[in-house]
Design a protein around this motif. Structure first.
Motif, PDB file in Angstrom:
ATOM      1  N   UNK A 275      57.665  54.424  13.636  1.00  0.00           N
ATOM      2  CA  UNK A 275      58.384  53.943  12.205  1.00  0.00           C
ATOM      3  C   UNK A 275      59.893  54.061  12.204  1.00  0.00           C
ATOM      4  N   UNK A 276      60.911  53.025  12.180  1.00  0.00           N
ATOM      5  CA  UNK A 276      62.302  53.095  12.067  1.00  0.00           C
ATOM      6  C   UNK A 276      62.468  52.656  10.524  1.00  0.00           C
ATOM      7  N   UNK A 277      62.981  53.583   9.781  1.00  0.00           N
ATOM      8  CA  UNK A 277      63.537  53.208   8.523  1.00  0.00           C
ATOM      9  C   UNK A 277      64.402  54.524   8.110  1.00  0.00           C
TER      10      UNK A 277
ATOM     11  N   UNK B 250      66.008  55.812  17.074  1.00  0.00           N
ATOM     12  CA  UNK B 250      65.008  55.168  17.308  1.00  0.00           C
ATOM     13  C   UNK B 250      64.990  55.122  19.048  1.00  0.00           C
ATOM     14  N   UNK B 251      65.800  54.505  19.596  1.00  0.00           N
ATOM     15  CA  UNK B 251      66.056  54.344  21.092  1.00  0.00           C
ATOM     16  C   UNK B 251      65.851  55.663  21.726  1.00  0.00           C
TER      17      UNK B 251
ATOM     18  N   UNK C 191      65.366  46.557   8.449  1.00  0.00           N
ATOM     19  CA  UNK C 191      66.570  45.762   8.847  1.00  0.00           C
ATOM     20  C   UNK C 191      67.871  46.593   8.733  1.00  0.00           C
ATOM     21  N   UNK C 192      68.123  46.969   7.522  1.00  0.00           N
ATOM     22  CA  UNK C 192      69.244  47.582   7.233  1.00  0.00           C
ATOM     23  C   UNK C 192      69.375  49.312   7.077  1.00  0.00           C
ATOM     24  N   UNK C 193      69.746  49.637   8.268  1.00  0.00           N
ATOM     25  CA  UNK C 193      70.067  50.985   8.553  1.00  0.00           C
ATOM     26  C   UNK C 193      71.217  51.502   9.251  1.00  0.00           C
ATOM     27  N   UNK C 194      71.791  52.633   8.790  1.00  0.00           N
ATOM     28  CA  UNK C 194      73.104  52.979   9.250  1.00  0.00           C
ATOM     29  C   UNK C 194      73.225  53.075  10.754  1.00  0.00           C
ATOM     30  N   UNK C 195      74.361  53.058  11.043  1.00  0.00           N
ATOM     31  CA  UNK C 195      74.858  53.368  12.660  1.00  0.00           C
ATOM     32  C   UNK C 195      74.429  52.239  13.560  1.00  0.00           C
ATOM     33  N   UNK C 196      73.056  51.844  13.440  1.00  0.00           N
ATOM     34  CA  UNK C 196      72.585  50.807  14.174  1.00  0.00           C
ATOM     35  C   UNK C 196      71.440  50.003  13.244  1.00  0.00           C
ATOM     36  N   UNK C 197      71.760  48.807  12.995  1.00  0.00           N
ATOM     37  CA  UNK C 197      70.646  48.068  12.277  1.00  0.00           C
ATOM     38  C   UNK C 197      69.349  47.736  12.922  1.00  0.00           C
ATOM     39  N   UNK C 198      68.562  47.208  12.429  1.00  0.00           N
ATOM     40  CA  UNK C 198      67.213  46.962  13.056  1.00  0.00           C
ATOM     41  C   UNK C 198      67.338  45.622  13.706  1.00  0.00           C
TER      42      UNK C 198
ATOM     43  N   UNK D 256      67.154  44.113  19.502  1.00  0.00           N
ATOM     44  CA  UNK D 256      67.713  43.407  20.668  1.00  0.00           C
ATOM     45  C   UNK D 256      67.800  44.301  21.792  1.00  0.00           C
ATOM     46  N   UNK D 257      68.238  45.576  21.701  1.00  0.00           N
ATOM     47  CA  UNK D 257      68.396  46.584  22.338  1.00  0.00           C
ATOM     48  C   UNK D 257      67.004  47.052  23.129  1.00  0.00           C
ATOM     49  N   UNK D 258      66.182  47.150  22.201  1.00  0.00           N
ATOM     50  CA  UNK D 258      64.920  47.693  22.792  1.00  0.00           C
ATOM     51  C   UNK D 258      64.062  46.572  23.531  1.00  0.00           C
ATOM     52  N   UNK D 259      64.189  45.279  23.189  1.00  0.00           N
ATOM     53  CA  UNK D 259      63.466  44.426  23.823  1.00  0.00           C
ATOM     54  C   UNK D 259      64.242  44.363  25.178  1.00  0.00           C
ATOM     55  N   UNK D 260      65.293  44.497  25.509  1.00  0.00           N
ATOM     56  CA  UNK D 260      66.043  44.477  26.629  1.00  0.00           C
ATOM     57  C   UNK D 260      65.598  45.422  27.567  1.00  0.00           C
ATOM     58  N   UNK D 261      65.396  46.774  26.934  1.00  0.00           N
ATOM     59  CA  UNK D 261      64.778  48.040  27.895  1.00  0.00           C
ATOM     60  C   UNK D 261      63.423  47.868  27.965  1.00  0.00           C
TER      61      UNK D 261
END
Length: 224
Positions: free
Chosen positions: A6-8, A39-40, A55-62, A67-72
């Motif tokens: 869970x990322x929130x 999360x990463x 979606x709206x999270x500080x530092x890096x949004x959802x 994008x980064x998670x699906x790439x990795x």
């Protein structure tokens, strides 16, 4: 067991989801984070099957985190779970590989069903924004978000496969496609797998975007 992360950024939301989801015997909660960076880092150590992503999270949004998670980790399924249905967020999240987009008002039963669906390779979009998504695909058809497919590859697509593509482009589930085309769900899944392989596309989201961009929805595919 389906491993869920869970990322929130709201602790109350994270803890509430943990309590509700832990009641399901087929779900194992493997962690939670308050932003994309956390999360990463977390998923390096205990890779989940499905991530519920705000979606709206500080530092890096959802959206960027997706994008980064699906790439990795292309095999990790991501469901956007948010209070926002802004056009830009919807389109970008799906473009970067999210398998689902649900509003936080969704029932826990439907959330559980969505997790099961994406885990099995399907997609789940909140009914309230499904029409918006199709409209967005149309509006963005000539944008920089184009999905390219070699025209030679399309020659291998049968009429029935074209019909399946049209149904996917309309945002329909495998069950709905099955009913509309009088095929079993297993046959629909086989067709989708074959279509994605033939066109060198990653998933049904890319297939839907490409179909709308190229006008497949407007074509009439008669039986051979």
């Amino acid at each position: 067991m389906i491993k869920v992360y869970i990322a929130d950024d709201q602790e109350l939301i994270r803890e509430s989801l943990k309590i509700v989801l832990s009641a399901n015997s087929d779900i194992e909660l493997v962690g939670s984070g308050s932003d994309g960076f956390e999360t990463l880092e977390d998923i390096k150590h205990n890779k989940p099957d499905v991530i519920l992503m705000d979606i709206r999270m500080p530092k890096m949004d959802g959206v960027i985190a997706t994008k980064k998670i699906k790439q990795l980790y292309p095999d990790i399924k991501i469901i956007i779970l948010t209070t926002f249905d802004d056009d830009e967020f919807v389109y970008s999240a799906l473009k970067y590989g999210a398998s689902g987009y649900l509003l936080k008002g969704v029932s826990m039963e439907n959330l559980h069903k969505a997790i099961q669906t994406v885990y099995k390779g399907g997609s789940m979009i909140n009914p309230d924004i499904a029409t918006k998504v199709v409209t967005l695909f149309s509006k963005m058809a000539q944008s920089n978000y184009s999905i390219e497919v070699d025209e030679e590859l399309t020659k291998e697509i049968s009429n029935t496969e074209w019909k399946v593509i049209q149904q996917v482009a309309r945002g329909l589930s495998n069950k709905e496609i099955s009913a509309n085309l009088f095929l079993s769900e297993g046959t629909v899944r086989n067709y989708l797998s074959s279509i994605l392989s033939k066109l060198n596309l990653r998933d049904r989201t890319q297939l839907a975007i490409w179909a709308v961009q190229t006008g497949v929805l407007m074509k009439d595919f008669n039986d051979d």
